[in-house]
Write an enzyme that holds these catalytic residues in place. Sequence first.
Site: not given
Ligand code: GCW
Length: 692
Positions: A305, A309, A342, A354, A383, A405, A411, A539
């Site tokens: 990654k 983030e 990724r 986004r 996400d 993925e 989550e 979201h």
């Molecule tokens: O969904 C978001 C999550 C993060 C996660 C990120 C990712 C591992 O809230 O916790 O980090 O995606 O996929 O990298």
Amino acid sequence: MFRNIAVCIIMVFLTGPVLCAENGYELWLRYRRTDDPARLEEYRRAVSGAVIPGKGATSEIIRSEFRMALPALLDKPVPVSSKPMRGNTVLAGTSKALKMTRFRISKADARRLNEEGYIIREHRVSGRRCIVITGNTDSAVLYGVFHFLRLLQTHQSLDGLDLCSGPRVRLRLLDHWDNLDGTIERGYAGRSLWNWDALPGKTDNRYKDYARACASIGINGTVVNNVNAKAESLTRPCLEKTAALAALIRPYGLRIYLSARFSAPIELGGLETADPRDRDVAEWWKRKTDEIYGLIPDFGGFLVKANSEGQPGPQEYGATHADGANMLANALAPHGGVVMWRAFVYDTRIDADRAKCAYKEFTPLDGRFSPNAFVQVKNGPIDFQPREPFHPLFGAMPLTPLMPELQITQEYLGQSTWLVFLAPQWKEFFDSDTYARGAGFPVSAVADGSADAHALSGIAGVANTGSDSTWCGHLFAQANWYAFGRLAWDHELSAAAIADEWIRMTWTNEGNTLRTIKRMMLGSWETCVNAMTPLGLHHIMREGHHYGPDPAFDGADRADWNSVYYHRADSTGIGFDRSRSGSDAVSQYSRPLSEQFNGLETCPEKFLLWFHRMPWNSRLQSGRLLRDELKFRYDSGVEEVVQMRRDWSSLEDKIDARRWNAVGRKLEAQEENARLWRRVCLEYFGKFAEGG
Ligand code: GCW
């Protein structure tokens, strides 16, 4: 467990069949007496013993699996041996190991089987009717053995068996977001399975149980640490721990992979830069990779990654994602490893929407990745939401193997409180036609490499496992682990077929109960969508932990971490305008799909507010106004959960009390949460809708 079984046996003796308390640890590998008398008779006739002539650890695993399964399923002693025996036996081994049976795999079969495919076939050996389970490698045989046992567990006929099955996708991985301190990012089932403090000296039976469960559904790789990686995972002591784990799970056909922190050359190597174009940096990774292979000869590769983030990456040095991936790919190539890079990036300087960022960053790099590099792409462009359209990168990078993925851990889907069977979601994803090179170009063809004739293919699922006795925190969350493995093996399987298998193995073969549970499972994803984010909303969960509703949230540092950014509700309407007149995200899809998404009339309602901003009084297909439809959906979400509870209640005397109660309690909490979703969302959106 043994005490439990002993008590049960005594109780059966005294009172007839009883339902023994179970804690779920056995997953779908519960081997119980075949309770259909005709089938039991058939199985007893067909299987008088099992012969596994192979040497080595995998053959030993197969013997022990048969020793556990066959006497239990057939309710009689069943000899299991490496030596030939008389009677109608099951013979399991590679073609080499089975030489004495004169069973030959034809050349055509062998090619079809490749490394992991297997044959299960009736075969006469010296006049006896035997069942041969074979393949080119030990792990192929192991997969075949689990398939055979599944036939018994699900009460299938063994008459004239002639099965051949191979995986459609080569790398079928679980990604564990497990931290070295034992916590799990987005884990809802306790602590990490890996006890790094105790490794390498002390191992845990659970590692083998994990590997066995993975093997039973064809998973062949595991990324053991979080993508938000610490460099420490690459230190010698950590690698020795990882090597011990790798040795334990290897005989189950599982390879280990590691998430690699891009800045490790600085943190561990004392270099001043992690620039992928720097000779010393590349050299550091090469040496590190060689060191890993010295300890783990079948190491699978790195997951990265980067520039996402807060994670470090090549862009800090003005280099591209491809530069970063290729540097690692070069280090891995001599050993046959892969890098999985990724595409989960969303730098708002790239685009204010986004959903558009990853496509804009990655499509220009198509053709620039090394042959052993994957780009790993989440199923949708945001996400892991309850529902998203497929990620526009699928079909848009023909020269690069893309690895989907999926997120098994829920989550954003109620975590380990909600019963949500994800196979229907994944099927919608796989079956989506990308139209990338004309109609009939589904995501599944990109995933399995067939679309663009890639030799490499892979799929990853973010694991939902942990230290909890149920493994997954919810007994029904086990179904998602199961379904991921089965779909990674064969994305053509239907969600209903997977549910059917899983229920029979995990709960019961009894028709009425089977039907009831299946109905609950197959509707559960749409229920979740209705209850949380109907009509393309996304979201709007609580910030940070992502459980429960918070559509009003507007307090994050970044706009795109706020709920209001995604639904944009005000008195004039609701929804994110991604049409041509809005952010134009629709244009990242191929024609005619882009047109379809763009048109108000043609956009599927399930994605309406994902792609369009609509006035509150728009009329929808149901004839209802948008504001009423939203209410209708949230109401349905609650009603459907209530119905699930009713269904489950009706099974009280069909399911052991411990598991029945455990699921019942979860459903109760789910209903409460669904009601909260409805109340909060209708109150919040209602304020705007009333004014509209
Ligand atoms: O969904 C978001 C999550 C993060 C996660 C990120 C990712 C591992 O809230 O916790 O980090 O995606 O996929 O990298």
